[in-house]
Every structure is written in structure tokens, then in C-alpha cells.
Design a protein around this motif. Sequence first.
Motif, PDB file in Angstrom:
ATOM      1  N   LEU A 149       0.828  -1.207   0.000  1.00  0.00           N
ATOM      2  CA  LEU A 149       0.000   0.000   0.000  1.00  0.00           C
ATOM      3  C   LEU A 149       0.864   1.258   0.000  1.00  0.00           C
ATOM      4  O   LEU A 149       0.540   2.247  -0.659  1.00  0.00           O
ATOM      5  N   LYS A 150       1.970   1.210   0.733  1.00  0.00           N
ATOM      6  CA  LYS A 150       2.889   2.348   0.750  1.00  0.00           C
ATOM      7  C   LYS A 150       3.482   2.573  -0.637  1.00  0.00           C
ATOM      8  O   LYS A 150       3.610   3.715  -1.092  1.00  0.00           O
ATOM      9  N   TYR A 151       3.814   1.495  -1.327  1.00  0.00           N
ATOM     10  CA  TYR A 151       4.342   1.583  -2.684  1.00  0.00           C
ATOM     11  C   TYR A 151       3.311   2.196  -3.634  1.00  0.00           C
ATOM     12  O   TYR A 151       3.621   3.091  -4.423  1.00  0.00           O
ATOM     13  N   ILE A 152       2.072   1.717  -3.553  1.00  0.00           N
ATOM     14  CA  ILE A 152       1.019   2.247  -4.427  1.00  0.00           C
ATOM     15  C   ILE A 152       0.788   3.722  -4.136  1.00  0.00           C
ATOM     16  O   ILE A 152       0.630   4.535  -5.058  1.00  0.00           O
ATOM     17  N   ALA A 153       0.761   4.097  -2.858  1.00  0.00           N
ATOM     18  CA  ALA A 153       0.517   5.492  -2.481  1.00  0.00           C
ATOM     19  C   ALA A 153       1.622   6.412  -2.993  1.00  0.00           C
ATOM     20  O   ALA A 153       1.360   7.543  -3.392  1.00  0.00           O
ATOM     21  N   SER A 154       2.853   5.934  -3.006  1.00  0.00           N
ATOM     22  CA  SER A 154       3.951   6.782  -3.462  1.00  0.00           C
ATOM     23  C   SER A 154       3.981   6.930  -4.980  1.00  0.00           C
ATOM     24  O   SER A 154       4.460   7.932  -5.491  1.00  0.00           O
ATOM     25  N   ASN A 155       3.462   5.948  -5.711  1.00  0.00           N
ATOM     26  CA  ASN A 155       3.506   5.988  -7.174  1.00  0.00           C
ATOM     27  C   ASN A 155       2.244   6.555  -7.810  1.00  0.00           C
ATOM     28  O   ASN A 155       2.327   7.239  -8.818  1.00  0.00           O
ATOM     29  N   ASP A 156       1.073   6.233  -7.255  1.00  0.00           N
ATOM     30  CA  ASP A 156      -0.188   6.665  -7.871  1.00  0.00           C
ATOM     31  C   ASP A 156      -1.220   6.892  -6.771  1.00  0.00           C
ATOM     32  O   ASP A 156      -1.889   5.959  -6.338  1.00  0.00           O
ATOM     33  N   ARG A 157      -1.318   8.127  -6.311  1.00  0.00           N
ATOM     34  CA  ARG A 157      -2.185   8.443  -5.172  1.00  0.00           C
ATOM     35  C   ARG A 157      -3.658   8.166  -5.477  1.00  0.00           C
ATOM     36  O   ARG A 157      -4.394   7.688  -4.616  1.00  0.00           O
ATOM     37  N   ALA A 158      -4.103   8.431  -6.704  1.00  0.00           N
ATOM     38  CA  ALA A 158      -5.508   8.202  -7.055  1.00  0.00           C
ATOM     39  C   ALA A 158      -5.844   6.709  -7.018  1.00  0.00           C
ATOM     40  O   ALA A 158      -6.902   6.313  -6.513  1.00  0.00           O
TER      41      ALA A 158
END
Length: 87
Positions: A65-74
Motif C-alpha cells: 500500500l505504501k508503494y502504491i501510495a507513493s507511485n499513484d495516489r488516485a
Amino acid sequence: MTKEEKKVIVAKYGKDEKDTGSAEVQVALLTKRISELTTHIRANHGDATASRALMVLVGKRKRLLKYIASNDRAAYENLIASLGLRK
């Protein structure tokens, strides 16, 4: 988790029916396994191995989830809303 349940999750969160490696699909599959393990632990309080496995899965989901949040917030916000995470 049965094969049919996994196919449904992959179809819903993946880019196609064979996309099992994307972070969104992995988070969705981990969330399903975490919910299953949680119900098992509630029924079997003394199962220390399942408790440890649950903590490992929660940590892995947190990192993804941290990885996804850093790459694509939407995409992150859509994912946590559809999975019902983070009230």
C-alpha cells in the motif's frame, strides 16, 4: 480461498484476467487472506502460528500500500475505498 474467488478478485482489480502480479491485485488477495485468517484466529485463540502468519501478511500489505501510495495516489485512494480499508 478457492480458485474461483481468486479469479474474481484478479478480474476486478487487475488489468486483465492474467494480471496477478500488479500491486493492486496483490493487496486485494492479501486482504482476502487476512480476513480469512482473522476469523480463524477468533475461533482458535491458541494458534500462534496463524497469528504470526497474520502479522506477516499485514506487514506485506502495508508495504504494498505504501508503494502504491507513493507511485499513484488516485489508485491508492480508489483501492482502499473499494476494499474498505482505513476508515
